[in-house]
Design a protein around this motif. Sequence first.
Motif, mmCIF file in Angstrom:
data_model
loop_
_atom_site.group_PDB
_atom_site.id
_atom_site.type_symbol
_atom_site.label_atom_id
_atom_site.label_comp_id
_atom_site.label_asym_id
_atom_site.label_seq_id
_atom_site.Cartn_x
_atom_site.Cartn_y
_atom_site.Cartn_z
ATOM 1 N N MET A 147 -23.812 -11.557 6.697
ATOM 2 C CA MET A 147 -24.641 -11.017 5.610
ATOM 3 C C MET A 147 -24.456 -9.505 5.517
ATOM 4 O O MET A 147 -24.357 -8.824 6.511
ATOM 5 N N ALA A 148 -24.445 -8.972 4.308
ATOM 6 C CA ALA A 148 -24.386 -7.526 4.128
ATOM 7 C C ALA A 148 -25.766 -6.959 4.305
ATOM 8 O O ALA A 148 -26.755 -7.692 4.315
ATOM 9 N N GLN A 149 -25.863 -5.664 4.394
ATOM 10 C CA GLN A 149 -27.113 -4.980 4.703
ATOM 11 C C GLN A 149 -28.165 -5.237 3.638
ATOM 12 O O GLN A 149 -28.207 -4.569 2.616
ATOM 13 N N GLY A 150 -29.016 -6.259 3.877
ATOM 14 C CA GLY A 150 -30.157 -6.498 3.001
ATOM 15 C C GLY A 150 -29.773 -6.718 1.557
ATOM 16 O O GLY A 150 -30.535 -6.389 0.667
ATOM 17 N N SER A 151 -28.569 -7.249 1.297
ATOM 18 C CA SER A 151 -28.154 -7.443 -0.088
ATOM 19 C C SER A 151 -27.295 -8.687 -0.171
ATOM 20 O O SER A 151 -26.987 -9.336 0.824
ATOM 21 N N SER A 152 -26.915 -9.042 -1.383
ATOM 22 C CA SER A 152 -26.085 -10.220 -1.586
ATOM 23 C C SER A 152 -24.630 -9.824 -1.779
ATOM 24 O O SER A 152 -23.845 -10.554 -2.370
ATOM 25 N N LYS A 153 -24.302 -8.628 -1.300
ATOM 26 C CA LYS A 153 -22.917 -8.168 -1.442
ATOM 27 C C LYS A 153 -21.978 -9.051 -0.622
ATOM 28 O O LYS A 153 -22.304 -9.494 0.470
ATOM 29 N N LYS A 154 -20.794 -9.255 -1.164
ATOM 30 C CA LYS A 154 -19.771 -10.000 -0.452
ATOM 31 C C LYS A 154 -19.244 -9.157 0.695
ATOM 32 O O LYS A 154 -19.052 -7.952 0.545
ATOM 33 N N VAL A 155 -19.027 -9.789 1.836
ATOM 34 C CA VAL A 155 -18.501 -9.077 3.003
ATOM 35 C C VAL A 155 -17.036 -9.455 3.206
ATOM 36 O O VAL A 155 -16.701 -10.639 3.269
ATOM 37 N N ILE A 156 -16.185 -8.439 3.268
ATOM 38 C CA ILE A 156 -14.757 -8.668 3.476
ATOM 39 C C ILE A 156 -14.365 -8.028 4.799
ATOM 40 O O ILE A 156 -14.544 -6.827 4.993
ATOM 41 N N THR A 157 -13.842 -8.840 5.715
ATOM 42 C CA THR A 157 -13.482 -8.317 7.032
ATOM 43 C C THR A 157 -12.205 -7.475 6.940
ATOM 44 O O THR A 157 -11.426 -7.588 5.983
ATOM 45 N N LYS A 158 -12.013 -6.670 7.946
ATOM 46 C CA LYS A 158 -10.824 -5.826 7.984
ATOM 47 C C LYS A 158 -9.551 -6.675 8.018
ATOM 48 O O LYS A 158 -8.537 -6.358 7.379
ATOM 49 N N GLU A 159 -9.627 -7.799 8.760
ATOM 50 C CA GLU A 159 -8.468 -8.681 8.862
ATOM 51 C C GLU A 159 -8.094 -9.263 7.497
ATOM 52 O O GLU A 159 -6.924 -9.269 7.106
ATOM 53 N N ASP A 160 -9.082 -9.737 6.769
ATOM 54 C CA ASP A 160 -8.827 -10.309 5.439
ATOM 55 C C ASP A 160 -8.330 -9.236 4.464
ATOM 56 O O ASP A 160 -7.456 -9.494 3.631
ATOM 57 N N TRP A 161 -8.925 -8.049 4.581
ATOM 58 C CA TRP A 161 -8.556 -6.949 3.675
ATOM 59 C C TRP A 161 -7.096 -6.534 3.899
ATOM 60 O O TRP A 161 -6.335 -6.345 2.941
ATOM 61 N N GLU A 162 -6.700 -6.427 5.167
ATOM 62 C CA GLU A 162 -5.323 -6.037 5.478
ATOM 63 C C GLU A 162 -4.335 -7.111 5.028
ATOM 64 O O GLU A 162 -3.224 -6.799 4.587
ATOM 65 N N LYS A 163 -4.764 -8.369 5.106
ATOM 66 C CA LYS A 163 -3.904 -9.457 4.653
ATOM 67 C C LYS A 163 -3.663 -9.353 3.146
ATOM 68 O O LYS A 163 -2.540 -9.526 2.663
ATOM 69 N N LYS A 164 -4.742 -9.039 2.408
ATOM 70 C CA LYS A 164 -4.607 -8.879 0.954
ATOM 71 C C LYS A 164 -3.709 -7.691 0.617
ATOM 72 O O LYS A 164 -2.892 -7.744 -0.304
ATOM 73 N N LEU A 165 -3.868 -6.616 1.382
ATOM 74 C CA LEU A 165 -3.039 -5.432 1.145
ATOM 75 C C LEU A 165 -1.565 -5.723 1.407
ATOM 76 O O LEU A 165 -0.684 -5.253 0.684
ATOM 77 N N ASN A 166 -1.299 -6.503 2.447
ATOM 78 C CA ASN A 166 0.092 -6.835 2.790
ATOM 79 C C ASN A 166 0.742 -7.720 1.736
ATOM 80 O O ASN A 166 1.974 -7.773 1.648
ATOM 81 N N ASP A 167 -0.081 -8.435 0.966
ATOM 82 C CA ASP A 167 0.453 -9.280 -0.108
ATOM 83 C C ASP A 167 0.891 -8.465 -1.320
ATOM 84 O O ASP A 167 1.595 -8.979 -2.197
ATOM 85 N N VAL A 168 0.433 -7.199 -1.374
ATOM 86 C CA VAL A 168 0.820 -6.325 -2.489
ATOM 87 C C VAL A 168 2.146 -5.650 -2.141
ATOM 88 O O VAL A 168 2.247 -4.914 -1.173
ATOM 89 N N LYS A 169 3.159 -5.931 -2.935
ATOM 90 C CA LYS A 169 4.490 -5.391 -2.661
ATOM 91 C C LYS A 169 4.726 -4.133 -3.511
ATOM 92 O O LYS A 169 4.673 -4.177 -4.738
ATOM 93 N N ILE A 170 4.969 -3.017 -2.841
ATOM 94 C CA ILE A 170 5.268 -1.747 -3.524
ATOM 95 C C ILE A 170 6.661 -1.308 -3.127
ATOM 96 O O ILE A 170 6.982 -1.197 -1.935
ATOM 97 N N ARG A 171 7.502 -1.074 -4.113
ATOM 98 C CA ARG A 171 8.884 -0.687 -3.818
ATOM 99 C C ARG A 171 8.949 0.728 -3.229
ATOM 100 O O ARG A 171 8.234 1.623 -3.672
#
Length: 229
Positions: free
Chosen positions: A1-25
């Motif tokens: 759960m996020a701090q007293g809110s309904s915000k979505k929580v994204i872990t560092k592991e998931d975030w880095e995985k998403k970043l690695n999926d972005v290919k920049i030449r």
Amino acid sequence: MAQGSSKKVITKEDWEKKLNDVKIRKEDMNKLVMNFLVTEGYVDAAEKFRMESGTEPDIDLATITDRMAVKKAVQCGNVEDAIEKVNDLNPEILDTNPQLFFHLQQQRLIELIRNGKVEEALEFAQEELAPRGEENQSFLEELERTVALLAFEDVSNCPVGELLDMSQRLKTASEVNAAILTSQSHEKDPKLPSLLKMLVWAQNQLDEKAVYPRINDLSTAKLEDPSIS
């Protein structure tokens, strides 16, 4: 759960995985760096980067040296020299930009006042700037503000004393720099700082909807662990 809110929580592991999926030449990253070096006038660094990365600048690097010479002349208060250099580069720059030419002439007036050349300053204002002020109300107001410097023996008490600050020279130099870049069909501002501003804006927008690994220090680009309670 996020701090007293309904915000979505994204872990560092998931975030880095998403970043690695972005290919920049690598070529695109190199172009961004070269764009920054060229726009900001780092000619030696641009030449070295060209040799090391094989990235070609979109303008002749020799023109950077000329542009920086103009900028330095304004920053040092040598406005007449700067105007001459601009005209050597491209006479149309000042012919087609009356506001820039006025600001350079205004800077010349400021330098005369700075050097205590009162009579010469008054004559210059009357002959060179007053006619332009008659044609343009904003020019007239700027001229009046500048001439007001002459009314104060101690400019520290002058309400327009900031005109004598180094920041005024830098402002004029920046305006000339932008005009030269535009005349060379080059962006007047580097792309990299704009992208960083977009990153900050995007993070601020995302903050309202999620808890995620932010980049708080742009100089390191380190992802901070999201705080979850």
